[in-house]
Design an enzyme around this catalytic site. Sequence first.
Site, PDB file in Angstrom:
ATOM      1  N   GLU A 169      -5.976   8.084  -1.052  1.00 46.97           N
ATOM      2  CA  GLU A 169      -5.754   6.709  -0.616  1.00 46.97           C
ATOM      3  C   GLU A 169      -6.233   5.679  -1.641  1.00 46.97           C
ATOM      4  OE1 GLU A 169      -4.066   5.721   1.938  1.00 46.97           O
ATOM      5  OE2 GLU A 169      -3.770   7.703   2.820  1.00 46.97           O
ATOM      6  N   TYR A 175     -10.625   7.427   3.805  1.00 48.18           N
ATOM      7  CA  TYR A 175     -10.217   6.031   3.657  1.00 48.18           C
ATOM      8  C   TYR A 175     -11.387   5.183   3.162  1.00 48.18           C
ATOM      9  CZ  TYR A 175      -5.663   6.671   5.887  1.00 48.18           C
ATOM     10  OH  TYR A 175      -4.368   7.052   6.165  1.00 48.18           O
ATOM     11  N   HIS A 203       0.833  -1.214   0.000  1.00 50.87           N
ATOM     12  CA  HIS A 203       0.000   0.000   0.000  1.00 50.87           C
ATOM     13  C   HIS A 203       0.866   1.263   0.000  1.00 50.87           C
ATOM     14  CE1 HIS A 203      -3.454   2.548   1.504  1.00 50.87           C
ATOM     15  NE2 HIS A 203      -2.424   3.262   1.931  1.00 50.87           N
ATOM     16  N   GLU A 204       1.817   1.308   0.938  1.00 47.62           N
ATOM     17  CA  GLU A 204       2.644   2.514   1.053  1.00 47.62           C
ATOM     18  C   GLU A 204       3.501   2.721  -0.196  1.00 47.62           C
ATOM     19  OE1 GLU A 204       2.182   4.681   3.220  1.00 47.62           O
ATOM     20  OE2 GLU A 204       0.956   3.561   4.635  1.00 47.62           O
ATOM     21  N   HIS A 229       1.804   4.704  -2.742  1.00 44.37           N
ATOM     22  CA  HIS A 229       1.866   6.156  -2.565  1.00 44.37           C
ATOM     23  C   HIS A 229       3.140   6.729  -3.178  1.00 44.37           C
ATOM     24  CE1 HIS A 229      -1.688   6.790  -0.216  1.00 44.37           C
ATOM     25  NE2 HIS A 229      -1.315   5.995   0.766  1.00 44.37           N
TER      26      HIS A 229
END
Length: 640
Positions: free
Chosen positions: A459, A573, A430-431, A434
Amino acid sequence: KRNLDEIASTPLSNVTFENTIAKLMCPPNYKTNPQIAACKFLQHCSPDAQIREAASNAGKLFAKSRVEGRMRSDVYERVVAFSKTEECQQHRLGEYERHFVRASLQDFERAGLALSREDSAELQRLLEEDSKVCSAYGKNLGGDATKLFFAPEELRGCTEDFIKERLGKDVEGKCTISLKYPDIIPIGQTCEVAETRRLVSEAREGVNAYKNNLDLVAEGVQLRKRIATLLGYPSWAEYICTKRMSGSFQAVDEFLTNLQTKLEAAGRDDYETLLQLKKDHCKDMSIDFDEKLNAWDTGYYGNELLKSKGVDSEKIREYFPLDHVVSTTMEIYQELLGLTFTELLQGTYWSWHKEVRCFHVKDTASDNSIGHFYLDLHPRDGKYGHAAIFHLVKHNSTHGAVDCMLCNLPASTEGKPSLLRHQNVVTFFHEFGHIMHGLCSEGIGNSTRLAKCPRDFVEAPSQMLENWCWQKSILERLSKQYQTGEKLPDAMLNDMIQAKHVNVAFGSLRQIYLSRLDLEIHGPHPPKTAEELQSLVDKLRPAITLVENPPGNNMLRTFGHLMNQYSASYYGYMWAEVLSADMFATRFEKEGVMNPKVGMDYRKMVLAPGGTHNITDHLTKFLGRPPSNEAFLKSRGILK
């Protein structure tokens, strides 16, 4: 300041796009200045407490400078003057340039340029005070050095390695437990001793946790309410939502209410399932059953439920050594998005710690440089305690972007590599998404707040990419038993995938609670004191999550999202999850999760625009139709 002074010195009759708007699109500010960015960033990660303190103070000065820049009425006058010129009015500008004219006007107006001189000065003072309060709150979180000590028998259920690594570090015969994730998550999920779980939970949220953070929250929400009032908004939440995809607080309120209504019955069923597990466990252990799920019970019995479905989190860890997960994740992103990563040799790049790694990113087809990213993956004293991406430098016409991932993943020990829970694998994936969003953004103006991605969308790209961690073909690539090298066995893999949505309604209710809490404290009548904040949490938590709030405990002491750029935006989110489910189901699930054409469409249509123009239009282009919530509701078992 010099850049703004140059704009302000331009005669109103001579304003052009180049001497006014273009200078605002890509100013020489901290987002494009590597030295300034590095200085500010070090408050989150430097091992030197003095440097962290100096960086924190620098951050306050930069924040003050940004506020002052947005209050420049002389610059605003030039933007207004340009918006009325023939160059602007006769559609001689491209759509990209027109976005920045609109965004510049709106940015100044939301900063209060229409206010009187007195109100404008008061607004600037309030913004600076809020920045100081948020900085103090973050400093309390980052500087926490709490240590708890437990005998090995008090950690019954945790793995032998977990206990061995912490035994005798500070007190003979005792295990040292910090409040960092590598300590508290295993205890919350696997420790059989309820009292130990309770003590850890209380250390994070109880009356002695994180100094005066609850008072700082009360101070912060009052400051934001006063800011919103000055700017003509009924609440901080309304002020924030009007700039998001949602468009208004009412739209968010309806979204959360609708979602909660649809999830409540399934959430109640999930609660009863966990409660029955606890009852059975208490009977087996010959201990009293209190007929309720406590806050420190949900993680443990949630994990027990997964084990009953054949999912053994501790056994699964053996198949996810950190080094393999990191390298494979990067391989997948390179293939999917048409990128090439090259790791730089230590000593050839600026760094703040010996464990930090740095990579150069190029577009594979053209070989053009895009930027760099850092990985700082392990916990240490004084480091930011969660997982997050910091956009250190945004790209412009002179250099590429630089992003950094700060995580708190377990480090390797002597004779044994770092092993990740599947939850950690999902977090890393997930990170990293980004990082890709920051690096793949295109256009020289995307370096400024004028092209900032809305918080209720930002997100969505990373949440969509979490789906890769549940695909059989991807899990086979990501897994590698740390001793034998074997892939995750089909039986374990299938059990994991089947159990993906176990307890999902109950978990979603918790997210709705956090979103509601955020909006309540930033509403028209925010709590004035720590006591009022406590009353709100005591009322709201059981009403939505079905779980009582422990006396005196308050997660606002550690809910850092609400004391930074996510204030009144945590709902994003859930909002983004709806969009992410639609993107995945409509394109990648149908056309292939590693389909390079879909990957490039995603990169160019969703990531590249950044925050320019209308996000819904970008998604409509990628999806081939307007966004829908059908895929999300199906993924939650609400629609069949």
